[in-house]
Design a protein around this motif. Structure first.
Motif, short mmCIF file in Angstrom:
data_model
loop_
_atom_site.label_atom_id
_atom_site.label_comp_id
_atom_site.label_asym_id
_atom_site.label_seq_id
_atom_site.Cartn_x
_atom_site.Cartn_y
_atom_site.Cartn_z
N GLY A 11 29.75 19.83 32.72
CA GLY A 11 28.63 20.21 31.86
C GLY A 11 28.91 21.36 30.93
N ALA A 12 30.16 21.81 30.84
CA ALA A 12 30.48 23.02 30.07
C ALA A 12 31.06 22.69 28.71
CB ALA A 12 31.46 23.88 30.86
N ASP A 13 30.61 23.41 27.69
CA ASP A 13 31.21 23.32 26.36
C ASP A 13 32.46 24.19 26.26
OD1 ASP A 13 29.13 21.69 25.13
OD2 ASP A 13 27.87 23.47 25.31
N VAL A 14 32.45 25.33 26.96
CA VAL A 14 33.57 26.26 26.97
C VAL A 14 33.90 26.61 28.41
CG1 VAL A 14 34.43 28.52 26.24
CG2 VAL A 14 32.87 27.24 24.75
N VAL A 15 35.15 26.42 28.80
CA VAL A 15 35.62 26.74 30.15
C VAL A 15 36.65 27.85 30.03
CG1 VAL A 15 36.76 25.90 32.23
CG2 VAL A 15 35.25 24.38 30.92
N VAL A 16 36.39 28.99 30.68
CA VAL A 16 37.30 30.13 30.62
C VAL A 16 37.92 30.35 31.99
CG1 VAL A 16 37.56 32.58 30.08
CG2 VAL A 16 35.86 31.20 28.85
N LEU A 17 39.24 30.30 32.06
CA LEU A 17 39.96 30.57 33.29
C LEU A 17 40.29 32.06 33.35
CD1 LEU A 17 42.39 27.50 33.26
CD2 LEU A 17 40.15 27.71 34.40
N ALA A 18 39.74 32.76 34.33
CA ALA A 18 39.94 34.20 34.48
C ALA A 18 40.30 34.54 35.92
CB ALA A 18 38.68 34.95 34.06
N THR A 19 40.81 33.58 36.65
CA THR A 19 41.09 33.76 38.06
C THR A 19 42.49 34.30 38.31
OG1 THR A 19 41.11 32.61 40.20
CG2 THR A 19 41.93 31.40 38.31
N GLU A 20 42.70 34.90 39.47
CA GLU A 20 44.03 35.31 39.87
C GLU A 20 44.87 34.06 40.17
OE1 GLU A 20 43.65 37.82 43.26
OE2 GLU A 20 42.78 39.50 42.13
N THR A 40 47.01 32.31 42.71
CA THR A 40 47.29 32.26 44.14
C THR A 40 47.75 30.84 44.46
OG1 THR A 40 45.07 31.52 44.79
CG2 THR A 40 45.40 33.91 44.52
N PRO A 41 48.23 30.60 45.68
CA PRO A 41 48.55 29.20 46.03
C PRO A 41 47.38 28.26 45.83
CG PRO A 41 49.52 30.70 47.63
CD PRO A 41 48.66 31.55 46.72
N ALA A 42 46.16 28.75 46.02
CA ALA A 42 44.98 27.88 45.87
C ALA A 42 44.63 27.62 44.42
CB ALA A 42 43.79 28.52 46.58
N THR A 43 44.99 28.54 43.50
CA THR A 43 44.63 28.36 42.09
C THR A 43 45.78 27.86 41.24
OG1 THR A 43 45.15 30.67 41.52
CG2 THR A 43 42.90 30.18 42.25
N ARG A 44 46.98 27.77 41.80
CA ARG A 44 48.12 27.24 41.03
C ARG A 44 47.83 25.79 40.62
NH1 ARG A 44 53.25 28.79 40.04
NH2 ARG A 44 52.96 30.62 41.40
N ARG A 45 47.88 25.53 39.32
CA ARG A 45 47.55 24.23 38.74
C ARG A 45 46.16 23.75 39.15
NH1 ARG A 45 52.93 24.47 39.38
NH2 ARG A 45 54.19 24.01 37.53
N LEU A 46 45.25 24.71 39.27
CA LEU A 46 43.85 24.37 39.55
C LEU A 46 43.31 23.42 38.48
CD1 LEU A 46 41.15 24.95 41.10
CD2 LEU A 46 40.82 26.87 39.51
#
Length: 312
Positions: free
Chosen positions: A193-202, A204-210
């Protein structure tokens, strides 16, 4: 008998550093010259402000007395990997919050430039073409921030005047002063549902290629993906598949690989705006970093717990 002061290494970039706590010995290193003192005596290490982890890590194997490393960045994933190889208990601290406002400012600039077609107009200018086009506005759009920490919160502060519908995502659900923060487990349905998606996360193994093929495919047509986190939060191959056809756009301050090689297809792909990992780098960064280091050194000299500990 006179006690021997504990050795501290500081970055050579901080040439005007003054008012440091007494009882410590200070040396400055630029990352390229000879070591300024015996690395085996160093207990507190503030690495040079460079992006090359090989430079930062060069003296680590010889720092047998090392107790604390104060990174000058918020992200420390590569440094964590190097520290895991060391014996003993070396504590790592990051610069959490120091770079949030400047990076949020760049994130907003990337959003506005991408939405309003600034890359296209710049290209037309280079060709001496007067080519008016209508591009979308940020006003009233839906914005999803993935990684709602200091950076995500600072970005929302800047976006508020644009009357956007904000959605916040973090590792776990909570309530922020501005509204609910959703758990990352809900990201697949929220991103649609998003027009703009901003990735601002650290990273980590969980966020790698999130942001992999599955998640990117759920973005709505015409949406903008902004990455001011770390390049590896996105699957670059999957991103290329989505942007090549023009289905979505991307604005990237970080890439994977990084630095981005000259022949990489991202450079030539329409709809992709790239800046070379410069979100944190403004003149105001230096006094904020000096303030952080001074505060940490005061705690270290007093044998107190330091701020911004990183578990690795």
């Amino acid at each position: 008998m006179t006690s021997i002061s504990r050795q501290v290494w500081l970055p050579a970039q901080f040439t005007s550093f003054s008012g440091l706590p007494e009882g410590l010995r200070y040396a400055r290193w630029d990352g390229g010259s000879a070591f300024p003192s015996d690395p085996a005596e160093v207990e507190f290490y503030v690495p040079p402000l460079v992006q090359d982890v090989d430079i930062i890590s060069r003296p680590l194997g010889r720092m047998t007395s090392l107790r604390a490393v104060q990174a000058l960045s918020s992200g420390t994933d590569e440094l964590c990997a190097r520290l895991r190889r060391l014996p003993g208990n070396v504590k790592l601290f990051n610069a959490k919050g120091v770079h949030a406002r400047s990076t949020a400012e760049l994130a907003l600039a990337l959003i506005l430039a991408s939405l309003r077609g600034i890359p296209e107009f710049t290209h037309a200018r280079d060709l001496r073409l007067w080519k008016p086009e209508v591009f979308p506005s940020l006003y009233g759009r839906s914005v999803l921030i993935v990684g709602y920490g200091a950076l995500g919160s600072a970005l929302e502060d800047l976006v508020v005047p644009f009357e956007c519908a904000m959605t916040r995502v973090a590792r776990t659900a909570r309530l922020s002063p501005r509204g609910p923060v959703h758990a990352v487990s809900h990201l697949p349905e929220l991103i649609a549902g998003a027009d703009v998606v901003v990735l601002a996360t650290e990273l980590t193994p969980a966020t790698r290629r999130l942001a992999g093929a599955g998640l990117l495919a759920r973005m709505r047509d015409g949406a903008l993906l902004v990455n001011v986190a770390r390049g590896a939060v996105i699957d670059t191959a999957a991103l290329l598949e989505e942007v090549r056809g023009g289905r979505i756009r991307a604005a990237l301050d970080v890439t994977d690989p990084e630095p981005l090689p000259a022949g990489h297809p991202l450079w030539e792909t329409p709809g992709v705006l790239i800046t070379p990992h410069i979100g944190a780098f403004t003149p105001t960064m230096w006094p904020r970093l000096e303030q952080l280091i001074r505060r940490q050194l005061e705690r270290f000299a007093a044998n107190e717990e330091l701020d911004n500990a990183v578990a690795y």
